[in-house]
Motif scaffolding. Structure first.
Motif, PDB file in Angstrom:
ATOM      1  N   GLY A 114     -18.469  -8.886   1.737  1.00 24.60           N
ATOM      2  CA  GLY A 114     -19.927  -8.989   1.509  1.00 24.60           C
ATOM      3  C   GLY A 114     -20.442  -8.563   2.569  1.00 24.60           C
ATOM      4  N   GLY A 115     -21.826  -8.167   2.187  1.00 28.30           N
ATOM      5  CA  GLY A 115     -22.835  -7.455   3.266  1.00 28.30           C
ATOM      6  C   GLY A 115     -24.080  -8.125   3.097  1.00 28.30           C
ATOM      7  N   ILE A 116     -24.855  -8.535   4.268  1.00 30.43           N
ATOM      8  CA  ILE A 116     -26.190  -8.986   4.130  1.00 30.43           C
ATOM      9  C   ILE A 116     -27.149  -8.290   5.163  1.00 30.43           C
ATOM     10  CG2 ILE A 116     -27.639 -10.793   4.588  1.00 30.43           C
ATOM     11  CD1 ILE A 116     -25.518 -12.922   4.050  1.00 30.43           C
ATOM     12  N   ILE A 117     -28.320  -7.562   4.770  1.00 28.64           N
ATOM     13  CA  ILE A 117     -29.187  -7.108   5.508  1.00 28.64           C
ATOM     14  C   ILE A 117     -30.552  -7.629   5.596  1.00 28.64           C
ATOM     15  CG2 ILE A 117     -30.451  -4.906   5.695  1.00 28.64           C
ATOM     16  CD1 ILE A 117     -28.321  -3.378   4.211  1.00 28.64           C
ATOM     17  N   LEU A 155     -14.854 -13.647   8.045  1.00 32.91           N
ATOM     18  CA  LEU A 155     -14.441 -14.051   6.787  1.00 32.91           C
ATOM     19  C   LEU A 155     -14.949 -13.052   5.913  1.00 32.91           C
ATOM     20  CD1 LEU A 155     -15.868 -17.727   6.901  1.00 32.91           C
ATOM     21  CD2 LEU A 155     -13.444 -17.002   7.077  1.00 32.91           C
ATOM     22  N   GLY A 156     -15.214 -11.742   6.477  1.00 40.98           N
ATOM     23  CA  GLY A 156     -15.425 -10.595   5.754  1.00 40.98           C
ATOM     24  C   GLY A 156     -16.860 -10.232   5.443  1.00 40.98           C
ATOM     25  N   ILE A 157     -17.695 -11.003   6.012  1.00 38.10           N
ATOM     26  CA  ILE A 157     -19.254 -10.785   5.599  1.00 38.10           C
ATOM     27  C   ILE A 157     -20.046 -10.242   6.648  1.00 38.10           C
ATOM     28  CG2 ILE A 157     -21.336 -11.597   4.864  1.00 38.10           C
ATOM     29  CD1 ILE A 157     -19.537 -13.987   3.613  1.00 38.10           C
ATOM     30  N   ARG A 158     -20.512  -9.027   6.519  1.00 36.72           N
ATOM     31  CA  ARG A 158     -21.321  -8.333   7.566  1.00 36.72           C
ATOM     32  C   ARG A 158     -22.770  -8.683   7.314  1.00 36.72           C
ATOM     33  NH1 ARG A 158     -21.908  -3.514   7.521  1.00 36.72           N
ATOM     34  NH2 ARG A 158     -21.788  -2.824   5.358  1.00 36.72           N
ATOM     35  N   VAL A 159     -23.389  -8.981   8.643  1.00 37.44           N
ATOM     36  CA  VAL A 159     -24.767  -9.371   8.680  1.00 37.44           C
ATOM     37  C   VAL A 159     -25.661  -8.498   9.709  1.00 37.44           C
ATOM     38  CG1 VAL A 159     -26.217 -11.291   8.612  1.00 37.44           C
ATOM     39  CG2 VAL A 159     -23.870 -11.753   7.652  1.00 37.44           C
ATOM     40  N   ASN A 160     -26.331  -7.723   9.262  1.00 42.67           N
ATOM     41  CA  ASN A 160     -27.157  -6.826  10.242  1.00 42.67           C
ATOM     42  C   ASN A 160     -28.750  -7.008   9.889  1.00 42.67           C
ATOM     43  OD1 ASN A 160     -24.956  -5.346  11.691  1.00 42.67           O
ATOM     44  ND2 ASN A 160     -24.405  -5.186   9.554  1.00 42.67           N
ATOM     45  N   ALA A 161     -29.588  -6.503  10.561  1.00 43.01           N
ATOM     46  CA  ALA A 161     -30.792  -6.401  10.414  1.00 43.01           C
ATOM     47  C   ALA A 161     -31.482  -4.916  10.668  1.00 43.01           C
ATOM     48  CB  ALA A 161     -31.583  -7.516  11.327  1.00 43.01           C
ATOM     49  N   ILE A 162     -32.452  -4.791  10.004  1.00 43.16           N
ATOM     50  CA  ILE A 162     -33.371  -3.502  10.114  1.00 43.16           C
ATOM     51  C   ILE A 162     -34.604  -4.105  10.936  1.00 43.16           C
ATOM     52  CG2 ILE A 162     -34.258  -1.658   9.139  1.00 43.16           C
ATOM     53  CD1 ILE A 162     -32.177  -1.718   6.946  1.00 43.16           C
ATOM     54  N   CYS A 163     -35.138  -3.526  11.651  1.00 38.36           N
ATOM     55  CA  CYS A 163     -36.323  -3.756  12.359  1.00 38.36           C
ATOM     56  C   CYS A 163     -37.429  -2.636  12.306  1.00 38.36           C
ATOM     57  CB  CYS A 163     -36.120  -4.130  13.790  1.00 38.36           C
ATOM     58  SG  CYS A 163     -34.897  -5.432  13.916  1.00 38.36           S
ATOM     59  N   PRO A 164     -38.430  -2.600  11.414  1.00 37.94           N
ATOM     60  CA  PRO A 164     -39.126  -1.658  11.139  1.00 37.94           C
ATOM     61  C   PRO A 164     -40.308  -1.566  12.160  1.00 37.94           C
ATOM     62  CG  PRO A 164     -38.642  -2.491   9.035  1.00 37.94           C
ATOM     63  CD  PRO A 164     -37.969  -3.467  10.142  1.00 37.94           C
ATOM     64  N   GLY A 165     -40.955  -0.690  12.351  1.00 41.93           N
ATOM     65  CA  GLY A 165     -42.050  -0.726  12.928  1.00 41.93           C
ATOM     66  C   GLY A 165     -43.394  -0.433  11.941  1.00 41.93           C
ATOM     67  N   ALA A 166     -44.448   0.552  12.366  1.00 45.62           N
ATOM     68  CA  ALA A 166     -45.608   0.493  11.497  1.00 45.62           C
ATOM     69  C   ALA A 166     -44.809   1.521  10.157  1.00 45.62           C
ATOM     70  CB  ALA A 166     -46.608   1.382  12.168  1.00 45.62           C
ATOM     71  N   THR A 167     -45.009   0.664   8.988  1.00 41.55           N
ATOM     72  CA  THR A 167     -44.408   1.507   7.842  1.00 41.55           C
ATOM     73  C   THR A 167     -45.264   1.260   6.721  1.00 41.55           C
ATOM     74  OG1 THR A 167     -42.216   0.505   8.580  1.00 41.55           O
ATOM     75  CG2 THR A 167     -42.626   1.380   6.273  1.00 41.55           C
ATOM     76  N   ALA A 168     -45.619   2.739   6.225  1.00 41.36           N
ATOM     77  CA  ALA A 168     -46.591   2.709   5.063  1.00 41.36           C
ATOM     78  C   ALA A 168     -46.331   2.067   3.876  1.00 41.36           C
ATOM     79  CB  ALA A 168     -46.843   4.297   4.989  1.00 41.36           C
TER      80      ALA A 168
END
Length: 236
Positions: A114-117, A155-168
């Motif tokens: 699985g994956g978590i963002i 255990l097969g689960i990838r976890v990552n983050a997206i870190c936006p700046g000034a987004t419209a």
């Protein structure tokens, strides 16, 4: 993000607190055959449990969780922030991702993959992207991302983050203004890219992180800010 995931062939459950906005999202992303709209407050445990149960009942599995719900604070100095404001921001921005992960992970463990963002922020690394509540909450999101990676990566689960700046998005830009309005243009005047990020650009990063092409990407925080962290020293 919903539209991008659908374009990549996914079936998507879109959660939100406002039913009319969820309905608009479902329609814009291709209709109920591809998108299931669920009214839920991710900071409310019973809502989260019920929403995940609906997804499992319909599709039998959850391959990717994208925690994108969030609110901004008032930018007021810490001594002027009310406890209610602090709690509201923490509930949406930090408790929400925790609860969604808590009740989704058991299904991913059964699947073996699985994956978590988690959508964090440039405020996960520095001050001035918001007030004390927002900055603290986004630091918490990044910490949660790293801890979940530590606990579940093997255990097969990838976890990552997206870190936006000034987004419209409407959260950052009042409905009375556009990205070219004087105040909004001034907000990114010192950003190297000299423009606001478009939501579609964040969605494409999410699609990559959720795909098998990112199978070896664990515990990362992808900054998409037009260079703001590198060069800017003023609040948006």
């Amino acid at each position: 993000m919903v539209a991008e995931f659908v374009n990549q062939g996914a079936q998507v459950a879109a959660l939100g607190r406002t039913l009319d906005k969820i309905s608009q999202t479902v329609e814009l992303a291709g209709g109920s055959g591809k998108v299931m709209g669920i009214r839920a407050d991710v900071a409310v445990e019973v809502d989260v449990i019920a929403a995940i149960d609906q997804v499992i009942d319909r599709w039998g599995r959850i391959d990717l969780l994208c925690n994108n719900a969030g609110v901004l604070d008032s930018y007021r100095p810490a001594h002027e922030v009310t406890l209610d404001e602090w709690n509201d921001v923490m509930a949406a921005n930090a408790t929400g991702p925790f609860l969604m992960a808590k009740y989704t992970i058991p299904h991913m463990l059964k699947q073996g993959k699985g994956g978590i963002i988690n959508v964090a922020s440039t405020a996960s690394f520095s001050a001035a992207g918001g007030g004390s509540a927002y900055t603290a909450s986004k630091h918490a999101v990044l910490g949660l991302t790293r801890q979940l990676c530590f606990e579940y990566g093997a255990l097969g689960i990838r976890v990552n983050a997206i870190c936006p700046g000034a987004t419209a998005t409407p959260m950052a830009i009042p409905t009375t203004q556009t990205t070219t309005s004087p105040d909004m243009a001034a907000a990114v005047a010192k950003v190297p890219a000299r423009r606001w990020c478009e939501p579609e650009e964040i969605a494409k990063m999410a699609a990559f992180l959720g795909s098998d092409e990112a199978d070896y990407v664990h515990g990362s925080a992808y900054v998409i800010d037009g260079g703001w962290l590198t060069a800017a020293r003023e609040a948006f």
